[in-house]
Scaffold this motif. Structure first.
Motif, PDB file in Angstrom:
ATOM      1  N   ILE A   1      16.011   3.373   3.511  1.00 43.76           N
ATOM      2  CA  ILE A   1      15.850   4.411   4.526  1.00 43.76           C
ATOM      3  C   ILE A   1      14.528   4.616   4.540  1.00 43.76           C
ATOM      4  O   ILE A   1      13.901   4.905   3.745  1.00 43.76           O
ATOM      5  CB  ILE A   1      16.627   5.643   4.090  1.00 43.76           C
ATOM      6  CG1 ILE A   1      18.154   5.412   4.116  1.00 43.76           C
ATOM      7  CG2 ILE A   1      16.186   6.889   5.022  1.00 43.76           C
ATOM      8  CD1 ILE A   1      18.610   4.976   5.438  1.00 43.76           C
ATOM      9  N   ARG A   2      13.956   4.386   5.628  1.00 46.57           N
ATOM     10  CA  ARG A   2      12.347   4.276   5.820  1.00 46.57           C
ATOM     11  C   ARG A   2      12.193   5.397   6.537  1.00 46.57           C
ATOM     12  O   ARG A   2      12.747   5.936   7.688  1.00 46.57           O
ATOM     13  CB  ARG A   2      11.762   2.946   6.644  1.00 46.57           C
ATOM     14  CG  ARG A   2      10.444   3.296   7.245  1.00 46.57           C
ATOM     15  CD  ARG A   2       9.414   3.147   6.107  1.00 46.57           C
ATOM     16  NE  ARG A   2       9.350   2.244   5.388  1.00 46.57           N
ATOM     17  CZ  ARG A   2       8.613   0.879   5.713  1.00 46.57           C
ATOM     18  NH1 ARG A   2       8.202   0.714   6.946  1.00 46.57           N
ATOM     19  NH2 ARG A   2       8.748   0.006   5.099  1.00 46.57           N
ATOM     20  N   THR A   3      10.937   6.339   6.055  1.00 51.14           N
ATOM     21  CA  THR A   3      10.513   7.672   7.009  1.00 51.14           C
ATOM     22  C   THR A   3       9.138   7.828   7.224  1.00 51.14           C
ATOM     23  O   THR A   3       8.534   6.774   6.802  1.00 51.14           O
ATOM     24  CB  THR A   3      11.023   8.831   6.085  1.00 51.14           C
ATOM     25  OG1 THR A   3      10.136   8.970   4.915  1.00 51.14           O
ATOM     26  CG2 THR A   3      12.480   8.558   5.545  1.00 51.14           C
ATOM     27  N   ASP A   4       8.806   8.623   7.889  1.00 55.53           N
ATOM     28  CA  ASP A   4       7.468   8.902   8.052  1.00 55.53           C
ATOM     29  C   ASP A   4       6.991   9.802   6.843  1.00 55.53           C
ATOM     30  O   ASP A   4       7.740   9.877   5.968  1.00 55.53           O
ATOM     31  CB  ASP A   4       6.981   9.866   9.422  1.00 55.53           C
ATOM     32  CG  ASP A   4       7.600  11.322   9.472  1.00 55.53           C
ATOM     33  OD1 ASP A   4       8.170  11.592   8.349  1.00 55.53           O
ATOM     34  OD2 ASP A   4       7.746  11.912  10.691  1.00 55.53           O
ATOM     35  N   ASP A   5       5.594  10.180   6.825  1.00 54.88           N
ATOM     36  CA  ASP A   5       5.128  11.037   5.554  1.00 54.88           C
ATOM     37  C   ASP A   5       5.045  12.244   5.956  1.00 54.88           C
ATOM     38  O   ASP A   5       4.415  13.293   5.343  1.00 54.88           O
ATOM     39  CB  ASP A   5       3.813  10.409   5.221  1.00 54.88           C
ATOM     40  CG  ASP A   5       2.871  10.555   6.343  1.00 54.88           C
ATOM     41  OD1 ASP A   5       3.195  11.127   7.513  1.00 54.88           O
ATOM     42  OD2 ASP A   5       1.442  10.344   6.129  1.00 54.88           O
ATOM     43  N   ASN A   6       6.345  12.998   6.684  1.00 53.82           N
ATOM     44  CA  ASN A   6       6.267  14.428   6.596  1.00 53.82           C
ATOM     45  C   ASN A   6       7.095  15.031   5.354  1.00 53.82           C
ATOM     46  O   ASN A   6       8.394  15.357   5.516  1.00 53.82           O
ATOM     47  CB  ASN A   6       6.992  14.900   7.852  1.00 53.82           C
ATOM     48  CG  ASN A   6       7.099  16.421   8.029  1.00 53.82           C
ATOM     49  OD1 ASN A   6       6.338  17.000   7.783  1.00 53.82           O
ATOM     50  ND2 ASN A   6       8.207  16.762   9.010  1.00 53.82           N
ATOM     51  N   PHE A   7       6.384  14.887   4.307  1.00 53.58           N
ATOM     52  CA  PHE A   7       7.103  15.249   3.132  1.00 53.58           C
ATOM     53  C   PHE A   7       7.849  16.516   3.012  1.00 53.58           C
ATOM     54  O   PHE A   7       7.552  17.505   3.723  1.00 53.58           O
ATOM     55  CB  PHE A   7       6.163  15.287   1.965  1.00 53.58           C
ATOM     56  CG  PHE A   7       5.456  14.271   1.714  1.00 53.58           C
ATOM     57  CD1 PHE A   7       5.967  12.762   1.106  1.00 53.58           C
ATOM     58  CD2 PHE A   7       4.059  13.736   2.064  1.00 53.58           C
ATOM     59  CE1 PHE A   7       5.355  11.707   0.932  1.00 53.58           C
ATOM     60  CE2 PHE A   7       3.458  12.792   1.930  1.00 53.58           C
ATOM     61  CZ  PHE A   7       4.122  11.916   1.240  1.00 53.58           C
ATOM     62  N   ARG A   8       9.078  16.405   2.594  1.00 52.73           N
ATOM     63  CA  ARG A   8      10.115  17.547   2.330  1.00 52.73           C
ATOM     64  C   ARG A   8      10.962  17.735   3.743  1.00 52.73           C
ATOM     65  O   ARG A   8      11.875  18.553   3.849  1.00 52.73           O
ATOM     66  CB  ARG A   8       9.551  19.219   2.232  1.00 52.73           C
ATOM     67  CG  ARG A   8       8.866  19.077   0.600  1.00 52.73           C
ATOM     68  CD  ARG A   8       8.837  20.598   0.151  1.00 52.73           C
ATOM     69  NE  ARG A   8       9.655  21.348   0.065  1.00 52.73           N
ATOM     70  CZ  ARG A   8       9.653  22.498  -0.313  1.00 52.73           C
ATOM     71  NH1 ARG A   8       8.526  23.071  -0.494  1.00 52.73           N
ATOM     72  NH2 ARG A   8      10.992  23.081  -0.585  1.00 52.73           N
ATOM     73  N   ASP A   9      10.590  17.118   4.764  1.00 53.01           N
ATOM     74  CA  ASP A   9      11.420  16.981   6.132  1.00 53.01           C
ATOM     75  C   ASP A   9      10.956  15.953   6.721  1.00 53.01           C
ATOM     76  O   ASP A   9      10.656  16.007   7.911  1.00 53.01           O
ATOM     77  CB  ASP A   9      11.112  18.490   6.857  1.00 53.01           C
ATOM     78  CG  ASP A   9      12.146  18.688   7.985  1.00 53.01           C
ATOM     79  OD1 ASP A   9      13.234  18.197   7.822  1.00 53.01           O
ATOM     80  OD2 ASP A   9      11.619  19.367   8.760  1.00 53.01           O
TER      81      ASP A   9
END
Length: 429
Positions: A149-157
């Motif tokens: 699962i790849r995400t952006d770097d908007n940590f905690r959400d």
């Protein structure tokens, strides 16, 4: 292909871990993708570690983390024999990952450290459960969800990179080709176990998807795997008409539509994570909510079908604050002021539970969190005079009737009320 999600309560004790094994043995021969949360209250404990670390209390942070380590090692020692050493080696790698960070000093924002530390709860639990199941011949392979699962770097959400994640899931599927007629093989198992709630950036930094995000993770996998269904296993019969801890007469709802569940989540029901429904609805994948303590109970099925004649659904949110915003120059509260407010909501991640507008005023109900209230007051103070009223509760009833509403408001002082054909909301003290 079926996707199962087990929350922390389902693996919070030795007895419940054994129950999980027995439950899965009833699905022998099924191809399963299983998402498991952190054990019990581990996430809360890791949050305290993060807070101590960020405050500069290295000794306290290490002490708190040592307690978490011992709890998981004790569990592993109790339930594992032949697989203990392999499990210990994997756990030690995770422990080292956290301790290395805790010996450093914080130089980035709190949310970054939160995600690097708190994500470990899911890794600890799935490591232990995977080894335990293999020891009892419920053969499975363990996956680090951060590799998928790849995400952006908007940590905690964090926001999902669907294209990248889909490609990784496709590659995983291509390697997952069990031999026909030989289910649950040791060499080519039908079960994959991974973590909920977490992902990773393209810099290999851990991220989280928001509290209770494990449901969302399960829905992501169901969508990308084109699963036949997603089952979320809980410690209740299914979706209830009210919180059974508050209302002894709460009743099981056997069927719900996706639309209804989204409405329930919007108004604060704690059954299904709000983000969970969209990936399922988009592909018409049914969601089952079942009881892990008794898998034979029918539970609740949630799907596209519109369900009629639903009972009143009661949701109560405690600890609410009402923010009174009054136009400073007595100008109408029109498009520009409201646009400003919604910009503030987005920027500050404020989620109002109720909004009511008048000619020169706006009333906003939200969870009583001092930080969010202060931010809203500071940002909106240039055009509004602001007053705050606390100590309130918000009652929402879907498919209400007047008799029930009157009964529930007996002895209450109503502060604000909104009503549509299907839903009534009352803020009271």
């Amino acid at each position: 292909m079926k996707v199962f999600k087990f929350g922390g309560a389902s693996v919070s004790s030795i007895e419940r871990i054994e129950n999980l094994r027995n439950l899965l043995q009833g699905f022998d021969g099924d191809q399963l993708m299983i998402i498991i949360s952190a054990m019990g209250k581990t996430t809360n404990a890791l949050e305290k570690v993060t807070e101590a670390f960020f405050a500069g209390n290295t000794k306290e942070a290490l002490h708190l983390f040592d307690g978490i380590k011992k709890q998981h090692l004790t569990t592993a020692k109790y339930i594992l024999v032949t697989h203990f050493n392999a499990c210990l080696a994997q756990l030690n790698d995770f422990f080292t990952e956290v301790e290395w960070l805790l010996h450093d000093k914080p130089v980035r924002e709190f949310d970054y450290y939160y995600d690097q530390i708190v994500c470990m709860g899911e890794l600890f639990s799935t490591c232990i459960i995977s080894h335990y199941l293999n020891e009892f011949k419920v053969y499975n392979s363990w996956l680090d969800v951060r590799d998928i699962i790849r995400t952006d770097d908007n940590f905690r959400d964090a926001t999902i990179d669907w294209e990248y994640s889909a490609a990784k899931v496709t590659a995983m599927q291509q390697s997952w080709q069990p031999a026909m007629g030989t289910p649950n093989q040791k060499e080519n198992p039908l079960i994959r176990i991974t973590q909920g709630f977490i992902g990773s950036t393209d810099e290999n930094e851990s991220t989280t998807l928001g509290r209770e995000g494990s449901d969302f993770t399960a829905a992501i996998f169901a969508n990308l795997l084109n699963a036949e269904s997603l089952t979320i296993w809980k410690d209740v019969e299914g979706v209830m008409s009210a919180d059974p801890k508050q209302f002894a007469d709460a009743q099981l709802i056997n069927e719900l539509s996706f639309d209804e569940v989204i409405e329930m989540a919007y108004y604060g029901a704690q059954v299904i994570h709000p983000k969970t429904i969209k990936p399922l609805q988009n592909k018409g994948i049914p969601l089952h909510v079942k009881c892990f303590l008794d898998a034979g109970l029918p539970g609740t099925t949630i799907y596209k079908k519109q369900v009629k004649n639903l009972p009143p659904i009661v949701i109560i949110k405690q600890n609410q604050a009402l923010i009174h915003l009054h136009s400073q120059d007595f100008s109408f509260v029109g498009e520009k002021p409201m646009s400003l407010l919604y910009e503030i909501f987005g920027h500050r991640k404020i989620r109002p539970t109720l909004i009511q507008t008048g000619a020169i005023s706006v009333q906003i109900c939200l969870d009583d969190k001092a930080e969010k209230i202060d931010q809203l007051a500071a940002d909106a103070g240039s055009i509004f005079d602001i007053q705050v009223e606390k100590g309130l509760s918000l009652l929402t009833i879907r498919h209400f009737n007047i008799d029930l509403l009157n009964t529930m408001l007996t002895g209450k002082e109503v502060v604000l009320r909104q009503q549509t054909k299907d839903t009534v909301q009352v803020l009271y003290r």
